[in-house]
Write a protein that holds these residues in place. Structure first.
Motif, PDB file in Angstrom:
ATOM      1  N   LEU A 170       1.633  -0.612   1.726  1.00 55.38           N
ATOM      2  CA  LEU A 170       0.132  -1.233   1.765  1.00 55.38           C
ATOM      3  C   LEU A 170       0.517  -2.341   0.810  1.00 55.38           C
ATOM      4  O   LEU A 170      -0.053  -2.968   0.704  1.00 55.38           O
ATOM      5  N   ARG A 171       1.033  -2.652   0.282  1.00 56.16           N
ATOM      6  CA  ARG A 171       1.333  -4.125  -0.554  1.00 56.16           C
ATOM      7  C   ARG A 171       1.797  -4.984   1.160  1.00 56.16           C
ATOM      8  O   ARG A 171       0.494  -6.071   1.323  1.00 56.16           O
ATOM      9  N   ASP A 172       2.322  -4.582   1.492  1.00 58.36           N
ATOM     10  CA  ASP A 172       2.403  -5.343   2.704  1.00 58.36           C
ATOM     11  C   ASP A 172       1.245  -5.990   3.709  1.00 58.36           C
ATOM     12  O   ASP A 172       1.015  -7.158   4.326  1.00 58.36           O
ATOM     13  N   ALA A 173       0.501  -5.108   4.095  1.00 60.52           N
ATOM     14  CA  ALA A 173      -0.569  -4.611   4.878  1.00 60.52           C
ATOM     15  C   ALA A 173      -1.756  -5.819   4.012  1.00 60.52           C
ATOM     16  O   ALA A 173      -2.124  -6.368   4.446  1.00 60.52           O
ATOM     17  N   ALA A 174      -1.336  -6.224   2.650  1.00 60.48           N
ATOM     18  CA  ALA A 174      -2.593  -6.209   2.100  1.00 60.48           C
ATOM     19  C   ALA A 174      -2.303  -8.059   2.078  1.00 60.48           C
ATOM     20  O   ALA A 174      -3.004  -8.575   2.008  1.00 60.48           O
ATOM     21  N   ALA A 175      -0.975  -8.373   1.653  1.00 69.19           N
ATOM     22  CA  ALA A 175      -0.409  -9.678   1.792  1.00 69.19           C
ATOM     23  C   ALA A 175      -0.096 -10.371   3.296  1.00 69.19           C
ATOM     24  O   ALA A 175      -0.350 -11.283   3.145  1.00 69.19           O
ATOM     25  N   ALA A 176      -0.638  -9.865   4.205  1.00 70.35           N
ATOM     26  CA  ALA A 176      -0.610 -10.216   5.049  1.00 70.35           C
ATOM     27  C   ALA A 176      -2.041 -10.569   5.883  1.00 70.35           C
ATOM     28  O   ALA A 176      -1.715 -12.186   6.950  1.00 70.35           O
ATOM     29  N   VAL A 177      -2.830 -10.561   5.298  1.00 70.13           N
ATOM     30  CA  VAL A 177      -3.631 -11.479   5.165  1.00 70.13           C
ATOM     31  C   VAL A 177      -4.045 -12.813   3.235  1.00 70.13           C
ATOM     32  O   VAL A 177      -3.897 -11.973   2.648  1.00 70.13           O
ATOM     33  N   THR A 178      -3.601 -13.687   4.923  1.00 67.37           N
ATOM     34  CA  THR A 178      -4.418 -14.821   3.713  1.00 67.37           C
ATOM     35  C   THR A 178      -5.425 -15.959   3.754  1.00 67.37           C
ATOM     36  O   THR A 178      -6.218 -15.286   3.980  1.00 67.37           O
ATOM     37  N   GLY A 179      -5.367 -16.769   3.092  1.00 66.00           N
ATOM     38  CA  GLY A 179      -6.124 -17.936   3.257  1.00 66.00           C
ATOM     39  C   GLY A 179      -6.482 -18.477   4.265  1.00 66.00           C
ATOM     40  O   GLY A 179      -7.560 -18.476   4.689  1.00 66.00           O
ATOM     41  N   HIS A 215      -7.506   0.183   6.754  1.00 68.85           N
ATOM     42  CA  HIS A 215      -7.586  -0.127   7.845  1.00 68.85           C
ATOM     43  C   HIS A 215      -5.494   0.455   8.208  1.00 68.85           C
ATOM     44  O   HIS A 215      -5.326   1.337   8.780  1.00 68.85           O
ATOM     45  N   ALA A 216      -4.402  -0.061   7.490  1.00 71.69           N
ATOM     46  CA  ALA A 216      -3.027   0.577   6.927  1.00 71.69           C
ATOM     47  C   ALA A 216      -3.290   2.523   6.093  1.00 71.69           C
ATOM     48  O   ALA A 216      -2.389   2.597   7.177  1.00 71.69           O
ATOM     49  N   ARG A 217      -4.232   2.310   5.584  1.00 73.55           N
ATOM     50  CA  ARG A 217      -4.532   3.973   5.517  1.00 73.55           C
ATOM     51  C   ARG A 217      -5.028   4.882   6.580  1.00 73.55           C
ATOM     52  O   ARG A 217      -4.822   5.977   7.194  1.00 73.55           O
ATOM     53  N   THR A 218      -5.733   4.165   6.886  1.00 72.54           N
ATOM     54  CA  THR A 218      -6.165   4.836   8.408  1.00 72.54           C
ATOM     55  C   THR A 218      -4.829   5.351   9.741  1.00 72.54           C
ATOM     56  O   THR A 218      -5.204   6.485   9.733  1.00 72.54           O
ATOM     57  N   LEU A 219      -4.167   4.015   9.618  1.00 71.72           N
ATOM     58  CA  LEU A 219      -2.940   4.305  10.995  1.00 71.72           C
ATOM     59  C   LEU A 219      -2.136   5.225  10.443  1.00 71.72           C
ATOM     60  O   LEU A 219      -1.867   6.262  11.325  1.00 71.72           O
ATOM     61  N   ARG A 220      -1.850   5.309   9.084  1.00 74.73           N
ATOM     62  CA  ARG A 220      -1.644   6.083   8.898  1.00 74.73           C
ATOM     63  C   ARG A 220      -1.372   7.820   9.106  1.00 74.73           C
ATOM     64  O   ARG A 220      -1.287   9.230   8.986  1.00 74.73           O
ATOM     65  N   ARG A 221      -3.445   8.007   8.684  1.00 73.63           N
ATOM     66  CA  ARG A 221      -3.535   9.442   8.835  1.00 73.63           C
ATOM     67  C   ARG A 221      -3.804   9.632  10.293  1.00 73.63           C
ATOM     68  O   ARG A 221      -3.636  10.854  10.510  1.00 73.63           O
ATOM     69  N   ASP A 222      -4.261   8.575  11.161  1.00 71.07           N
ATOM     70  CA  ASP A 222      -4.392   9.149  12.375  1.00 71.07           C
ATOM     71  C   ASP A 222      -3.815   7.521  13.003  1.00 71.07           C
ATOM     72  O   ASP A 222      -4.369   6.628  13.557  1.00 71.07           O
ATOM     73  N   PRO A 223      -3.056   7.745  13.344  1.00 72.38           N
ATOM     74  CA  PRO A 223      -1.541   6.972  14.344  1.00 72.38           C
ATOM     75  C   PRO A 223      -2.258   6.878  15.374  1.00 72.38           C
ATOM     76  O   PRO A 223      -1.769   5.672  16.313  1.00 72.38           O
ATOM     77  N   ASP A 224      -3.170   7.366  16.380  1.00 71.76           N
ATOM     78  CA  ASP A 224      -3.386   7.236  17.374  1.00 71.76           C
ATOM     79  C   ASP A 224      -5.025   6.328  17.415  1.00 71.76           C
ATOM     80  O   ASP A 224      -5.153   6.446  18.610  1.00 71.76           O
TER      81      ASP A 224
END
Length: 412
Positions: A367-376, A403-412
């Motif tokens: 989740l950190r990586d997912a959040a950190a991928a968003v930059t200024g 979004h990352a959590r949704t993908l983990r719960r529902d990868p399709d």
């Protein structure tokens, strides 16, 4: 001039351990002769030289005489008349008082080989009691060798108890205590360091905040070991297993539950808000031992946040973001990984639960990586400045976590 291999290199070879640094003792020489032979002087308190080719330490054979309290209160005699046996006689433990001749034969006047075979840590002689640092060294060697079956000799334990009772450890300087603690935390069994110190009463002197955890009960359904001190031992050993040699993670594991010693008696065995209560003693311990800032900061974060990481799946997306921000996880990505490892050690450092899965560790990093991928740059088109820009970046990162959590719960 006679030169012998001594100390840890000989000991570890006899134990079948990988070779480390090699130290040598030189008999029948002088500082002037060493310098003339091309050696470089490096010793401040006694004559130690570096070999001109190998860079290995060569120390003149010496004896020591107690002249004042503390681990530095010694007068050193390094005359060329000092014998090898006299030099070995000033060493701390018999397993460290073995020398090897150039032909491979051993000089072992204090029975070190027999103690290695018996897996016993035994002091060389009564001069052991003149150096309070040796109590910590005994505990540190146990952290390294307990897994091999070593125990402390009864007479050595008795001598250590007498040193503590006599107030000798009060003269230890913080830097040396920290140095021995760090080396213990890098070892396979840090719990043996704590137990050895506690058995002789030294833990209450050098780490009173940790000693105070022993006897403090916890809820058995979460902590089958019940005793908080025992739990900390298990956590430290688990940290050493998950992150071998990492003393920053090991230190955070050691102090993560200091707040439990401050729980009011009428709340036991629950420990409500022990995370918040623990921050102050963590900071006080770090200040007293002059702990490096990086170790201190991770320790404070682990103390304050470990329960939040345990219940990561229950946290809102915005709460996860703010947890990462409090831990400085966006500027220091390694901090998130370290925190995740400490929390895993805490969860698995419990009797019978050492093999339990801990998915929160990998999930926190993901989740950190997912959040950190968003930059200024991703919100530059909004043309915001100041606090408005910061809030927009926060919202975008919160959305990325969701979004990352949704993908983990529902990868399709």
């Amino acid at each position: 001039m006679e030169i012998y291999l001594v100390g840890g290199a000989v000991r570890d070879r006899l134990l079948g351990l990988p070779p480390g640094d090699r130290d040598w003792v030189v008999v029948g020489s002088t500082p002037e002769a060493m310098l003339s032979a091309g050696f470089r002087a490096v010793g401040r308190d006694f004559p130690v030289f570096l070999h001109p080719d190998t860079g290995e330490e060569h120390a003149l054979a010496r004896t020591e005489r107690k002249s004042a309290r503390g681990h530095r209160g010694f007068v050193v005699d390094a005359a060329p008349t000092v014998t090898l046996e006299e030099d070995l006689g000033r060493r701390d433990f018999s397993i460290n008082a073995i020398a090897e001749r150039p032909d491979g034969s051993l000089v072992d006047p204090h029975g070190g080989q027999a103690d290695i075979e018996a897996r016993v840590l035994r002091h060389v002689g009564p001069a052991f009691s003149e150096d309070p640092l040796r109590v910590l060294r005994a505990a540190r060697f146990m952290a390294r060798f307990a897994a091999l079956g070593f125990t402390v000799a009864d007479e050595t334990s008795a001598l250590m108890r007498g040193m503590v009772a006599g107030g000798e450890l009060a003269d230890l300087v913080p830097e040396r205590v920290w140095q021995e603690l760090v080396r213990a935390l890098r070892s396979p069994r840090p719990s043996a360091f704590l137990r050895t110190l506690r058995d002789c009463g030294a833990l209450a002197v050098v780490l009173p905040e940790v000693d105070a955890l022993y006897g403090v009960p916890q809820r058995a359904e979460y902590h089958p070991e019940v005793d908080t001190g025992v739990h900390v031992e298990l956590v430290c050993d688990m940290a050493a297993t998950l992150a071998p040699g990492d003393d920053a993670i090991g230190f955070a594991a050691l102090v993560h539950d200091l707040g439990k010693a401050l729980t009011p008696d009428n709340e036991l065995p629950k420990h409500i808000q022990h995370e918040q209560r623990g921050v102050r003693p963590v900071r006080e311990l770090c200040a007293r031992l002059r702990v490096p800032a990086a170790h201190r900061d991770l320790a404070v974060v682990a103390c304050r946040e470990h329960l939040n990481v345990h219940r990561l799946a229950e946290l809102r997306d915005s709460t996860v973001h703010d947890l990462l921000a409090r831990c400085d996880g966006f500027r220091r990505p390694e901090r998130t990984t370290q925190l995740a490892t400490v929390c895993e050690a805490d969860k698995r450092g419990r009797t019978g639960l050492q093999d339990q899965p801990y998915p929160q560790a990998a999930e926190l990093v993901r989740l950190r990586d997912a959040a950190a991928a968003v930059t200024g740059a991703d919100i530059a088109h909004l043309e915001l400045e100041g606090p408005a820009f910061g809030e927009a970046l926060r919202k975008a990162r919160v959305a990325a976590i969701g979004h990352a959590r949704t993908l983990r719960r529902d990868p399709d």
